[in-house]
Design a protein around this motif. Structure first.
Motif, PDB file in Angstrom:
ATOM      1  N   GLY A 126     -29.994 -16.678  29.861  1.00  0.00           N
ATOM      2  CA  GLY A 126     -29.480 -15.658  28.947  1.00  0.00           C
ATOM      3  C   GLY A 126     -28.736 -16.244  27.769  1.00  0.00           C
ATOM      4  N   VAL A 127     -27.987 -17.325  28.000  1.00  0.00           N
ATOM      5  CA  VAL A 127     -27.324 -18.019  26.894  1.00  0.00           C
ATOM      6  C   VAL A 127     -28.366 -18.505  25.888  1.00  0.00           C
ATOM      7  CG1 VAL A 127     -25.890 -19.992  26.245  1.00  0.00           C
ATOM      8  CG2 VAL A 127     -25.348 -18.702  28.316  1.00  0.00           C
ATOM      9  N   GLY A 128     -29.468 -19.046  26.394  1.00  0.00           N
ATOM     10  CA  GLY A 128     -30.532 -19.527  25.517  1.00  0.00           C
ATOM     11  C   GLY A 128     -31.163 -18.427  24.688  1.00  0.00           C
ATOM     12  N   ILE A 129     -31.339 -17.240  25.288  1.00  0.00           N
ATOM     13  CA  ILE A 129     -31.914 -16.116  24.545  1.00  0.00           C
ATOM     14  C   ILE A 129     -31.021 -15.746  23.370  1.00  0.00           C
ATOM     15  CG2 ILE A 129     -32.498 -13.664  24.678  1.00  0.00           C
ATOM     16  CD1 ILE A 129     -33.286 -14.168  27.632  1.00  0.00           C
ATOM     17  N   GLY A 130     -29.720 -15.643  23.597  1.00  0.00           N
ATOM     18  CA  GLY A 130     -28.815 -15.279  22.521  1.00  0.00           C
ATOM     19  C   GLY A 130     -28.765 -16.324  21.418  1.00  0.00           C
ATOM     20  N   GLU A 131     -28.690 -17.591  21.798  1.00  0.00           N
ATOM     21  CA  GLU A 131     -28.566 -18.652  20.803  1.00  0.00           C
ATOM     22  C   GLU A 131     -29.846 -18.846  19.990  1.00  0.00           C
ATOM     23  OE1 GLU A 131     -26.772 -22.305  21.916  1.00  0.00           O
ATOM     24  OE2 GLU A 131     -25.213 -21.363  23.140  1.00  0.00           O
ATOM     25  N   ALA A 132     -30.974 -18.351  20.483  1.00  0.00           N
ATOM     26  CA  ALA A 132     -32.236 -18.490  19.750  1.00  0.00           C
ATOM     27  C   ALA A 132     -32.233 -17.742  18.427  1.00  0.00           C
ATOM     28  CB  ALA A 132     -33.400 -18.001  20.622  1.00  0.00           C
ATOM     29  N   THR A 133     -31.313 -16.811  18.238  1.00  0.00           N
ATOM     30  CA  THR A 133     -31.267 -16.043  16.986  1.00  0.00           C
ATOM     31  C   THR A 133     -30.627 -16.822  15.848  1.00  0.00           C
ATOM     32  OG1 THR A 133     -29.093 -15.084  17.503  1.00  0.00           O
ATOM     33  CG2 THR A 133     -31.033 -13.887  18.285  1.00  0.00           C
ATOM     34  N   LEU A 134     -29.790 -17.811  16.166  1.00  0.00           N
ATOM     35  CA  LEU A 134     -28.890 -18.364  15.154  1.00  0.00           C
ATOM     36  C   LEU A 134     -29.570 -19.246  14.120  1.00  0.00           C
ATOM     37  CD1 LEU A 134     -26.131 -18.901  13.920  1.00  0.00           C
ATOM     38  CD2 LEU A 134     -25.722 -20.598  15.722  1.00  0.00           C
ATOM     39  N   SER A 135     -30.164 -20.343  14.535  1.00  0.00           N
ATOM     40  CA  SER A 135     -30.606 -21.337  13.556  1.00  0.00           C
ATOM     41  C   SER A 135     -31.721 -20.876  12.623  1.00  0.00           C
ATOM     42  CB  SER A 135     -30.998 -22.639  14.266  1.00  0.00           C
ATOM     43  OG  SER A 135     -29.836 -23.385  14.573  1.00  0.00           O
ATOM     44  N   PRO A 136     -32.753 -20.148  13.099  1.00  0.00           N
ATOM     45  CA  PRO A 136     -33.744 -19.671  12.129  1.00  0.00           C
ATOM     46  C   PRO A 136     -33.121 -18.857  11.004  1.00  0.00           C
ATOM     47  CG  PRO A 136     -34.575 -19.381  14.366  1.00  0.00           C
ATOM     48  CD  PRO A 136     -33.136 -19.797  14.489  1.00  0.00           C
ATOM     49  N   ALA A 137     -32.172 -17.976  11.345  1.00  0.00           N
ATOM     50  CA  ALA A 137     -31.511 -17.163  10.324  1.00  0.00           C
ATOM     51  C   ALA A 137     -30.560 -18.002   9.479  1.00  0.00           C
ATOM     52  CB  ALA A 137     -30.755 -16.010  10.987  1.00  0.00           C
ATOM     53  N   ALA A 138     -29.830 -18.921  10.113  1.00  0.00           N
ATOM     54  CA  ALA A 138     -28.830 -19.707   9.382  1.00  0.00           C
ATOM     55  C   ALA A 138     -29.476 -20.658   8.383  1.00  0.00           C
ATOM     56  CB  ALA A 138     -27.963 -20.488  10.375  1.00  0.00           C
ATOM     57  N   TYR A 139     -30.511 -21.385   8.799  1.00  0.00           N
ATOM     58  CA  TYR A 139     -31.187 -22.298   7.872  1.00  0.00           C
ATOM     59  C   TYR A 139     -31.759 -21.522   6.683  1.00  0.00           C
ATOM     60  CZ  TYR A 139     -30.988 -26.464  10.860  1.00  0.00           C
ATOM     61  OH  TYR A 139     -30.566 -27.550  11.580  1.00  0.00           O
ATOM     62  N   SER A 140     -32.316 -20.364   6.954  1.00  0.00           N
ATOM     63  CA  SER A 140     -32.877 -19.545   5.887  1.00  0.00           C
ATOM     64  C   SER A 140     -31.790 -19.071   4.928  1.00  0.00           C
ATOM     65  CB  SER A 140     -33.619 -18.348   6.503  1.00  0.00           C
ATOM     66  OG  SER A 140     -34.165 -17.522   5.507  1.00  0.00           O
ATOM     67  N   MET A 141     -30.643 -18.650   5.446  1.00  0.00           N
ATOM     68  CA  MET A 141     -29.546 -18.210   4.596  1.00  0.00           C
ATOM     69  C   MET A 141     -29.011 -19.341   3.726  1.00  0.00           C
ATOM     70  SD  MET A 141     -27.381 -15.707   7.161  1.00  0.00           S
ATOM     71  CE  MET A 141     -26.079 -15.423   5.959  1.00  0.00           C
ATOM     72  N   ILE A 142     -28.875 -20.526   4.297  1.00  0.00           N
ATOM     73  CA  ILE A 142     -28.369 -21.664   3.522  1.00  0.00           C
ATOM     74  C   ILE A 142     -29.347 -22.027   2.412  1.00  0.00           C
ATOM     75  CG2 ILE A 142     -27.777 -24.121   3.641  1.00  0.00           C
ATOM     76  CD1 ILE A 142     -26.736 -23.563   6.502  1.00  0.00           C
ATOM     77  N   SER A 143     -30.646 -21.988   2.716  1.00  0.00           N
ATOM     78  CA  SER A 143     -31.651 -22.284   1.687  1.00  0.00           C
ATOM     79  C   SER A 143     -31.554 -21.309   0.523  1.00  0.00           C
ATOM     80  CB  SER A 143     -33.058 -22.222   2.296  1.00  0.00           C
ATOM     81  OG  SER A 143     -33.247 -23.250   3.236  1.00  0.00           O
ATOM     82  N   ASP A 144     -31.231 -20.053   0.804  1.00  0.00           N
ATOM     83  CA  ASP A 144     -31.136 -19.039  -0.246  1.00  0.00           C
ATOM     84  C   ASP A 144     -29.766 -19.005  -0.923  1.00  0.00           C
ATOM     85  OD1 ASP A 144     -33.732 -18.145  -0.050  1.00  0.00           O
ATOM     86  OD2 ASP A 144     -33.261 -16.697   1.525  1.00  0.00           O
ATOM     87  N   SER A 145     -28.846 -19.870  -0.494  1.00  0.00           N
ATOM     88  CA  SER A 145     -27.501 -19.896  -1.072  1.00  0.00           C
ATOM     89  C   SER A 145     -27.283 -21.071  -2.021  1.00  0.00           C
ATOM     90  CB  SER A 145     -26.447 -19.949   0.048  1.00  0.00           C
ATOM     91  OG  SER A 145     -26.513 -18.798   0.866  1.00  0.00           O
ATOM     92  N   PHE A 146     -28.190 -22.063  -1.994  1.00  0.00           N
ATOM     93  CA  PHE A 146     -28.019 -23.262  -2.814  1.00  0.00           C
ATOM     94  C   PHE A 146     -29.333 -23.614  -3.495  1.00  0.00           C
ATOM     95  CE2 PHE A 146     -24.785 -23.533   0.437  1.00  0.00           C
ATOM     96  CZ  PHE A 146     -23.677 -24.025  -0.235  1.00  0.00           C
ATOM     97  N   GLN A 147     -29.251 -24.161  -4.684  1.00  0.00           N
ATOM     98  CA  GLN A 147     -30.433 -24.668  -5.370  1.00  0.00           C
ATOM     99  C   GLN A 147     -30.991 -25.869  -4.601  1.00  0.00           C
ATOM    100  OE1 GLN A 147     -29.443 -25.466  -9.445  1.00  0.00           O
ATOM    101  NE2 GLN A 147     -28.770 -23.376  -9.853  1.00  0.00           N
ATOM    102  N   PRO A 148     -32.307 -26.124  -4.691  1.00  0.00           N
ATOM    103  CA  PRO A 148     -32.914 -27.205  -3.905  1.00  0.00           C
ATOM    104  C   PRO A 148     -32.215 -28.552  -4.046  1.00  0.00           C
ATOM    105  CG  PRO A 148     -34.614 -25.860  -4.920  1.00  0.00           C
ATOM    106  CD  PRO A 148     -33.298 -25.364  -5.453  1.00  0.00           C
ATOM    107  N   SER A 149     -31.786 -28.906  -5.257  1.00  0.00           N
ATOM    108  CA  SER A 149     -31.165 -30.214  -5.462  1.00  0.00           C
ATOM    109  C   SER A 149     -29.789 -30.329  -4.820  1.00  0.00           C
ATOM    110  CB  SER A 149     -31.038 -30.492  -6.964  1.00  0.00           C
ATOM    111  OG  SER A 149     -30.210 -29.516  -7.588  1.00  0.00           O
ATOM    112  N   LYS A 150     -29.219 -29.189  -4.388  1.00  0.00           N
ATOM    113  CA  LYS A 150     -27.874 -29.197  -3.821  1.00  0.00           C
ATOM    114  C   LYS A 150     -27.856 -28.831  -2.335  1.00  0.00           C
ATOM    115  CE  LYS A 150     -25.783 -27.954  -8.271  1.00  0.00           C
ATOM    116  NZ  LYS A 150     -24.952 -26.967  -9.017  1.00  0.00           N
ATOM    117  N   ARG A 151     -28.999 -28.821  -1.684  1.00  0.00           N
ATOM    118  CA  ARG A 151     -29.056 -28.339  -0.306  1.00  0.00           C
ATOM    119  C   ARG A 151     -28.741 -29.400   0.742  1.00  0.00           C
ATOM    120  NH1 ARG A 151     -34.683 -25.128  -1.154  1.00  0.00           N
ATOM    121  NH2 ARG A 151     -33.831 -23.316  -2.254  1.00  0.00           N
ATOM    122  N   SER A 152     -28.900 -30.674   0.433  1.00  0.00           N
ATOM    123  CA  SER A 152     -28.779 -31.698   1.476  1.00  0.00           C
ATOM    124  C   SER A 152     -27.393 -31.698   2.113  1.00  0.00           C
ATOM    125  CB  SER A 152     -29.108 -33.079   0.910  1.00  0.00           C
ATOM    126  OG  SER A 152     -28.207 -33.439  -0.119  1.00  0.00           O
TER     127      SER A 152
END
Length: 464
Positions: A126-152
């Motif tokens: 059950g812990v694994g099911i809940g945590e599966a939501t985080l990184s796909p959404a988080a990586y996508s949000m970070i990509s949309d918050s910074f220009q490509p040259s500033k993402r690293s």
């Protein structure tokens, strides 16, 4: 006379609102997502500190314990990442994360109430099911918050949680165990008597539920480089890319994506295997208490892990400013090669201070691909496929890394050597073999990376 089209039937238009959030808000988003990721890693890694008491109270072996640490969590965390990744490409991402943290925090708290091995196994799922939501959404949000040259650097800061979270689990877990002293039981109203290790789970579950309130402050950044459909006033619906188009794009870049995903899976195998058994190695081979071993290894995770990821981000930015589009892969290859000397020596050295120092150095280099490879993959795919690319990455990396890493070391200890103190040799054999294969795969990915970037440019011209 021309009549205006209904917004719900209007033809898809390229997104025009491509502005990024202010730097302050973008970094606030990264900071909150980092904290969420730290919570997730504390919840998944705390069992690594509790091998001895959980084995004793549940009457299980090293191999059964490794399945609790790795496979039980990784199975649903990895598989359910695929549908959650597709959701992250179209739904409100902060709300998805809030639902996930409430789920995994409830399951973590439930681990403090178990009385059998299989109850704990199911709750870890059950812990694994809940945590599966985080990184796909988080990586996508970070990509949309910074220009490509500033993402690293934002990517490096976010993925610091993989080591900082584990480090806090060992550090604060060790401090709490030390403060508990020799007490056998604690009494809680409505719950009755619980053991010290169960108390840790209860405290973590409550903390995660409270932190979910902080996540409600996040805003979903506008999606860049996508096509949107206007629906009701004030709302924007993102057009989904058909699964066949996603599959075709991934297939065109299969050499790069396979080498990066499998290479990182092997690094994760070494990292999760080490994280699961280094504390036990320090207890069995260097005769430390669990609290002291947790404090020392937690320090290595926090200090060396953070410094390694920040150094990797800085080095990538430096190389990119000099025209190296494949900078992520260059640094990954170098960091993996640099790991071998400390990684080979620390399990073999009998002098405790030297072994601990080498653990710090090995952690510095081993952590670098953790922030480099997911960022490298996201740079290769269109925005509308990032959540799905992240989900595929998490599926492969966690099934192999988290699902196999801890158990591989336990199996070698139990069935090849047959005595507990041999964990030092199991650590050596498994981690060296995994990192050697990872280095070869990263070299393949380095060669094919720039051609994949060229294919991305062509895809964007044809589809936007």
């Amino acid at each position: 006379m021309d009549f205006p089209q209904n917004a719900a039937t209007r033809e898809p238009q390229p997104e025009t609102n491509s502005t990024y959030p202010s730097p302050a808000w973008a970094w606030y988003t990264v900071a909150i997502l980092l904290c969420a990721y730290i919570f997730s890693f504390i919840d998944r890694q705390i069992l690594n500190l509790l091998v001895a008491p959980v084995r004793r109270d549940l009457g299980i072996t090293d191999t059964q314990m490794s399945l609790l640490i790795g496979f039980s969590f990784a199975l649903f965390y990895s598989v359910l990442g695929l549908p959650f990744g597709r959701l992250a490409d179209s739904v409100n991402r902060p709300r998805l994360i809030v639902a996930g943290i409430l789920m995994w925090s409830l399951m973590t708290g439930g681990c403090g109430l178990v009385s059998s091995y299989w109850q704990l196994f199911l709750l870890r799922m059950g812990v694994g099911i809940g945590e599966a939501t985080l990184s796909p959404a988080a990586y996508s949000m970070i990509s949309d918050s910074f220009q490509p040259s500033k993402r690293s650097m934002p990517f490096s800061v976010y993925t610091m949680a993989t080591y900082v979270g584990g480090g806090f689990a060992f550090l604060f877990g060790g401090l709490l165990l030390r403060s508990f002293g020799t007490r056998e039981m604690f009494y809680f109203p409505f719950l009755g008597l619980v053991r010290p290790w169960q108390t840790l789970f209860l405290l973590l579950g409550v903390s995660g539920i409270l932190f979910a309130l902080v996540l409600l402050t996040l805003r979903d950044p506008s999606r860049k480089g996508t096509r949107v459909l206007a629906t009701l006033p004030g709302k924007i619906k993102v057009e989904r890319i058909p699964l066949t188009a996603v599959w075709n794009y991934f297939a065109q870049n299969r050499t790069t994506l396979v080498s990066l995903n499998l290479g990182m899976a092997l690094i994760a195998l070494a990292a999760y295997g080490s994280s699961a058994w280094v504390i036990t190695f320090l207890i069995r081979n260097h005769h430390m208490t669990a609290s002291r071993a947790g404090l020392l290894f937690g320090g290595a995770q926090i200090v060396s892990g953070s410094l390694g990821m920040l150094a990797a981000g800085k080095l990538v930015s430096w190389l990119m400013n000099r025209g190296h589009r494949e900078a992520y892969m260059r640094v990954a290859v170098l960091s993996c090669a640099a790991w071998f000397v400390p990684g080979i020596l620390f399990p073999l050295i009998s002098q405790t201070t030297a072994a601990v120092a080498l653990i710090y150095v090995a952690t510095f280099f081993l952590c670098m691909p953790t922030c480099l490879i997911p960022a490298a993959i996201l740079e290769l795919v269109p925005n509308a496929m990032r959540g799905q690319a992240t989900a595929v990455y998490l599926l492969i990396v966690n099934l192999i890394g988290l699902g196999i890493g801890p158990t591989a070391i336990a199996l070698v200890t139990d069935h090849v050597f047959g005595f507990d103190a041999a964990v030092r040799y199991s650590l050596l054999i498994v981690t060296v073999a995994a990192c050697l294969l990872a280095e070869l795969l990263f070299l393949v990915g380095l060669r094919s990376y720039n051609p994949s970037l060229d294919r991305l440019d062509l895809w964007l011209k044809q589809n936007l």
